[in-house]
Design a protein around this motif. Structure first.
Motif, mmCIF file in Angstrom:
data_model
loop_
_atom_site.group_PDB
_atom_site.id
_atom_site.type_symbol
_atom_site.label_atom_id
_atom_site.label_comp_id
_atom_site.label_asym_id
_atom_site.label_seq_id
_atom_site.Cartn_x
_atom_site.Cartn_y
_atom_site.Cartn_z
ATOM 1 N N VAL A 156 0.880 -1.048 0.010
ATOM 2 C CA VAL A 156 -0.103 0.018 -0.104
ATOM 3 C C VAL A 156 0.730 1.340 -0.112
ATOM 4 N N ASP A 157 2.042 1.321 0.592
ATOM 5 C CA ASP A 157 2.784 2.412 0.372
ATOM 6 C C ASP A 157 3.788 2.465 -0.481
ATOM 7 N N ARG A 158 3.791 1.668 -1.646
ATOM 8 C CA ARG A 158 4.441 2.041 -2.878
ATOM 9 C C ARG A 158 3.778 2.860 -4.061
ATOM 10 N N ALA A 159 4.415 3.775 -4.497
ATOM 11 C CA ALA A 159 3.710 4.219 -5.873
ATOM 12 C C ALA A 159 4.191 3.649 -7.146
ATOM 13 N N LEU A 160 3.531 3.931 -8.250
ATOM 14 C CA LEU A 160 3.885 3.543 -9.568
ATOM 15 C C LEU A 160 3.956 4.513 -10.379
ATOM 16 N N LEU A 161 5.205 4.546 -11.232
ATOM 17 C CA LEU A 161 4.981 5.364 -12.522
ATOM 18 C C LEU A 161 5.415 4.883 -13.460
ATOM 19 N N ALA A 162 4.958 5.250 -14.671
ATOM 20 C CA ALA A 162 5.330 4.726 -15.942
ATOM 21 C C ALA A 162 5.719 5.645 -16.739
ATOM 22 N N LEU A 163 6.998 5.608 -17.367
ATOM 23 C CA LEU A 163 7.763 6.328 -18.174
ATOM 24 C C LEU A 163 7.956 5.682 -19.544
ATOM 25 N N GLN A 164 7.068 6.188 -20.579
ATOM 26 C CA GLN A 164 7.053 5.407 -21.467
ATOM 27 C C GLN A 164 7.291 6.495 -22.887
ATOM 28 N N GLY A 165 8.004 5.623 -23.881
ATOM 29 C CA GLY A 165 8.369 6.612 -25.098
ATOM 30 C C GLY A 165 9.913 5.973 -25.456
ATOM 31 N N PRO A 166 10.203 6.413 -26.636
ATOM 32 C CA PRO A 166 11.531 6.063 -27.242
ATOM 33 C C PRO A 166 12.427 6.661 -26.551
ATOM 34 N N LYS A 167 12.244 7.809 -25.732
ATOM 35 C CA LYS A 167 13.411 8.485 -24.943
ATOM 36 C C LYS A 167 13.492 8.017 -23.685
ATOM 37 N N ALA A 168 12.510 7.029 -23.237
ATOM 38 C CA ALA A 168 12.471 6.933 -21.936
ATOM 39 C C ALA A 168 13.538 6.235 -21.126
ATOM 40 N N ALA A 169 14.359 5.456 -21.889
ATOM 41 C CA ALA A 169 15.635 4.802 -21.263
ATOM 42 C C ALA A 169 16.484 5.897 -21.142
ATOM 43 N N ALA A 170 16.919 6.602 -22.263
ATOM 44 C CA ALA A 170 17.763 7.549 -22.176
ATOM 45 C C ALA A 170 17.653 8.634 -20.849
ATOM 46 N N ALA A 171 16.345 8.784 -20.710
ATOM 47 C CA ALA A 171 16.009 9.990 -19.804
ATOM 48 C C ALA A 171 16.074 9.222 -18.210
ATOM 49 N N LEU A 172 15.611 8.155 -18.223
ATOM 50 C CA LEU A 172 15.548 7.375 -16.739
ATOM 51 C C LEU A 172 17.102 7.167 -16.187
ATOM 52 N N CYS A 173 17.980 6.745 -17.353
ATOM 53 C CA CYS A 173 19.328 6.502 -17.022
ATOM 54 C C CYS A 173 20.102 7.629 -16.797
ATOM 55 N N ARG A 174 19.954 8.882 -17.076
ATOM 56 C CA ARG A 174 20.424 10.019 -16.718
ATOM 57 C C ARG A 174 20.298 10.116 -15.403
ATOM 58 N N HIS A 175 19.223 9.523 -14.427
ATOM 59 C CA HIS A 175 19.337 9.985 -13.187
ATOM 60 C C HIS A 175 19.560 8.628 -12.328
ATOM 61 N N LEU A 176 20.248 7.765 -12.917
ATOM 62 C CA LEU A 176 20.853 6.619 -12.054
ATOM 63 C C LEU A 176 22.466 6.557 -11.967
ATOM 64 N N LEU A 219 8.157 2.433 -6.077
ATOM 65 C CA LEU A 219 9.198 3.067 -5.389
ATOM 66 C C LEU A 219 8.290 3.551 -4.194
ATOM 67 N N PRO A 220 8.946 3.737 -2.898
ATOM 68 C CA PRO A 220 8.113 4.095 -1.943
ATOM 69 C C PRO A 220 7.209 5.405 -2.377
ATOM 70 N N ALA A 221 6.289 5.446 -1.705
ATOM 71 C CA ALA A 221 5.199 6.494 -1.875
ATOM 72 C C ALA A 221 5.710 7.936 -1.537
ATOM 73 N N GLN A 222 6.537 7.856 -0.453
ATOM 74 C CA GLN A 222 6.920 9.326 0.189
ATOM 75 C C GLN A 222 8.184 9.843 -0.796
ATOM 76 N N ALA A 223 8.961 8.957 -1.595
ATOM 77 C CA ALA A 223 9.906 9.474 -2.368
ATOM 78 C C ALA A 223 9.331 9.781 -3.709
ATOM 79 N N ALA A 224 8.127 9.279 -4.004
ATOM 80 C CA ALA A 224 7.610 9.513 -5.680
ATOM 81 C C ALA A 224 7.484 10.893 -6.349
ATOM 82 N N ARG A 225 7.309 11.752 -5.196
ATOM 83 C CA ARG A 225 7.159 13.366 -5.852
ATOM 84 C C ARG A 225 8.542 13.761 -6.274
ATOM 85 N N GLU A 226 9.612 13.435 -5.286
ATOM 86 C CA GLU A 226 10.863 14.024 -5.783
ATOM 87 C C GLU A 226 11.353 13.459 -7.073
#
Lengths: 389, 124
Positions: A156-176, A219-226
Motif C-alpha cells: 500500500v505504501d508504494r507508488a507506481l510511475l510509468a515512463l513511456q516512449g522512445p526517449k524513456a531509457a535515456a531519460a531514466l538512465c540520466r538519473h541513475l 518506489l516508496p510513496a514518500q519518495a515518488a514526488r521528488e
C-alpha cells in the motif's frame, strides 16, 4: 450540452483517494477526474493529443499509483499461483515478467495482471503482482482465499510511475548511477531489476501499456514526488494523463479491463490465447481450464477485433457492430480518436465468422451508421526494446 | 451585441436578428481536444433546447442544444478541417452556426456573461 464530464473536485468528492503525486498533478495544472476511486489527472494543459504524440516521440510520465501492487510469497509461489492463471509462471526465471489473467471457474476473466518472478528469499518463492485499480480488492481477496499456503502482502505504501516512449531509457538512465544505468539500459523487455538509488529501492521493469519502449517504476510513496519531479525536469519528459494512456493503449491494441475484457469474456474470444502456454493447455490445473479447453476445441463464437472507421466520427463503447446486411454481429467495447493516425479507431467483439481483417461492417450509434472495416491490431506498431545480439 | 448563455454551456451572440451559436470556454476545457464537430444543415429549423450539433472529443461525444429557436442560415465550414478551433477560440473562430432568431424574447431567459461566470464557479 450533454455528457460533460464532471471534474473531480476533492471537496465535492471526498470519497476519492489521492496518490502521492496528487499535489504535483495540481501544481502541473492537471484536470483531475475520479477513476477507480482515485482522483487522477485525465490531462494536463497541453491536452490529450499533445501528451499522446509527445509520448510516441519522446517520453511521457504517467502516475499509475492507483494500480494494485502486491507480493505473493510461499514455498513454491510460482507453481501455486498457476492454479489461478493460465500463464506459464513456473518457467519464469527471477527478473522475468509475464502478462496473464485471473480466471473464474467458467474461464471468464476476473482481471488481467503482470506477474514478476523475484529472486527467492529465505527459501521461499516470491512473485510481484500488479493488478487493475478497480478490481484490486476483489483480486487480492480471491488470491488470498484460494492460496492459503502463500502469504499475500499488499504494497500500500508504494507508488507506481510509468515512463513511456522512445526517449524513456535515456531519460531514466540520466538519473541513475553509471552502474545502475548500464543495467537498466540493457534490461530486456518484460524483465525487472531492483535498483538501490539514494537510499530507496526502485523496482524497475521494462514494460508498459503504450506499445513503446518504457519502464514502470515502483518506489516508496514518500519518495515518488521528488523522483517524478526529477524525471520531469528533463526536457525529453512531460507528464501525461489518463486520457493519453487510454488513446495510446487503444492504438497499441491492448485491452482495458472492464471494457474490452471482463467477467463475461474468455481469453479465447479476447484473442488472448497466446497467454496460455503449450504446457498449461496440455496440463491444465488452473481455474476455468475445462471451459477454455472446450472453447479452444470448438472455436470461439465471437472474437475481439479492431475497427478502422471511415470519416471522422469516432465510434464509442456500446456502438453496435452490424454486417453489411444490417444484422447485429457484435458491439464496440472501446473507441476513440487515434492521435498517431489522425482518425478514429475502435475495438470490440464480432461474430467469429466476421472477424477477419478487411471485413466490411457498419458501426451503429445514436441513429447513425459509420462505415468501417475490421482491422488487424495493433493499429500502431509496437516498438519494444530488443536487446542487440 | 450581447452574448447569452445556457446552463448546458452553449452561447448565442445576438447580432441583430442573427444569433451566433457555439460552446463556451468552460465547455471546451471540460471536453478536451475536439476532433470533429457535426453541424446541422443550413436551412434546418431548430427549436430552443433541441439537439443541434455533436462535438466529438478524443474521449467522448457531447450533444449541443440550440440555445434559441431559429433557422440555420450559415454553418462554420472551417471546423470540418480545423475542429481544434473550438478549443483555441470557442467564442471567436470556433463558432458553430448562425441562426435567424425567430423568438428573440427567448434570449431573456438565458444568463448574461456575469451570471454564467457565477454559474460555472458553482460547478467546480
Amino acid at each position: 450540452m450533454s455528457a460533460l464530464q464532471k471534474a473531480a473536485d476533492p471537496a465535492a468528492s471526498p470519497g476519492l483517494a489521492r496518490t502521492s503525486l496528487y499535489d504535483l498533478h495540481i501544481s502541473l495544472g492537471a484536470r483531475m477526474v475520479g477513476f477507480a476511486g482515485y482522483a487522477l489527472p485525465v490531462q494536463y494543459s497541453p491536452g490529450i493529443i499533445q501528451e499522446h504524440l509527445f509520448t510516441r516521440a519522446s517520453a511521457g510520465l504517467f502516475d499509475v499509483s492507483h494500480m494494485g501492487q502486491a507480493l505473493l510469497e510461499g514455498a513454491d509461489a510460482a507453481c501455486a499461483f498457476e492454479a489461478l492463471v493460465p500463464g506459464d509462471i513456473a518457467a519464469l526465471v527471477p527478473g522475468e515478467m509475464r502478462y496473464t489473467l485471473l480466471l473464474n471457474k467458467d474461464g471468464r476473466i476476473l482481471d488481467d495482471l503482470i506477474v514478476t518472478r523475484l529472486s527467492d528469499a529465505n527459501g521461499r518463492g516470491r512473485l510481484r503482482l500488479v493488478v487493475n485499480a478497480a478490481t484490486k480488492q476483489a483480486d487480492f481477496a480471491h488470491i488470498a482465499e484460494l492460496l492459503p499456503g502463500c502469504a499475500l502482502t499488499v504494497l500500500v505504501d508504494r507508488a507506481l510511475l510509468a515512463l513511456q516512449g522512445p526517449k524513456a531509457a535515456a531519460a531514466l538512465c540520466r538519473h541513475l548511477s553509471p552502474e545502475a544505468a548500464r543495467r537498466i539500459a540493457s534490461l530486456p523487455f518484460m524483465s525487472a531489476q531492483a535498483i538501490e538509488h539514494e537510499g530507496i529501492t526502485l523496482d524497475i521493469s521494462r514494460s508498459g501499456y503504450t506499445g513503446e519502449d518504457g519502464f514502470e517504476i515502483s518506489l516508496p510513496a514518500q519518495a515518488a514526488r521528488e523522483f517524478a519531479e526529477r524525471l520531469l525536469a528533463d526536457e525529453e519528459v512531460r507528464p501525461a494523463g489518463l486520457g493519453a494512456r487510454d488513446s495510446l493503449r487503444l492504438e497499441a491494441g491492448f485491452c482495458l479491463y472492464g471494457h474490452d475484457i471482463d467477467e463475461t469474456t474468455s481469453p479465447v474470444e479476447a484473442g488472448l490465447s497466446w497467454t496460455i502456454s503449450k504446457r498449461r493447455r496440455k496440463e491444465g490445473g488452473f481455474l476455468g481450464f475445462e471451459a477454455i479447453k472446450r472453447e479452444i476445441e470448438t472455436g470461439p463464437r465471437r472474437l475481439r477485433a479492431g475497427f478502422l472507421i471511415e470519416g471522422k466520427i469516432p465510434a464509442r463503447e456500446g456502438a453496435m457492430v452490424l454486417d453489411t446486411a444490417g444484422q447485429m454481429i457484435g458491439r464496440i467495447t472501446s473507441g476513440g480518436f487515434a492521435p498517431s493516425l489522425g482518425k478514429p479507431i475502435a475495438m470490440g467483439y464480432t461474430d467469429a465468422a466476421c472477424a477477419a481483417p478487411g471485413t466490411r461492417v457498419l458501426l451503429a450509434q445514436r441513429g447513425k451508421e459509420l462505415a468501417s472495416t475490421v482491422a488487424a491490431m495493433p493499429f500502431v506498431p509496437h516498438r519494444y526494446f530488443r536487446k542487440a545480439r | 451585441m450581447t452574448t447569452h448563455y445556457t446552463k448546458t454551456h452553449e452561447y448565442v451572440r445576438a447580432e441583430g436578428n442573427t444569433g451566433v451559436v457555439g460552446i463556451t470556454d468552460y465547455a471546451q476545457s471540460q471536453l478536451g481536444d475536439v476532433v470533429f464537430v457535426e453541424l446541422p444543415p443550413a436551412g434546418k429549423t431548430l427549436k430552443k433546447g433541441e439537439e443541434a450539433a455533436t462535438v466529438e472529443s478524443v474521449k467522448a461525444a457531447a450533444e449541443v442544444n440550440a440555445p434559441a429557436s431559429g433557422e440555420v442560415i450559415e454553418i462554420n465550414n472551417v471546423l470540418s478541417e480545423s475542429p481544434a478551433l473550438v478549443n483555441e477560440d470557442p467564442t471567436g473562430e470556433g463558432w458553430f452556426f448562425k441562426i435567424k432568431l425567430t423568438e428573440p424574447a427567448e434570449l431573456n431567459g438565458l444568463m448574461d456573461e456575469d451570471a454564467y461566470r457565477e454559474f460555472v464557479k458553482t460547478l467546480s
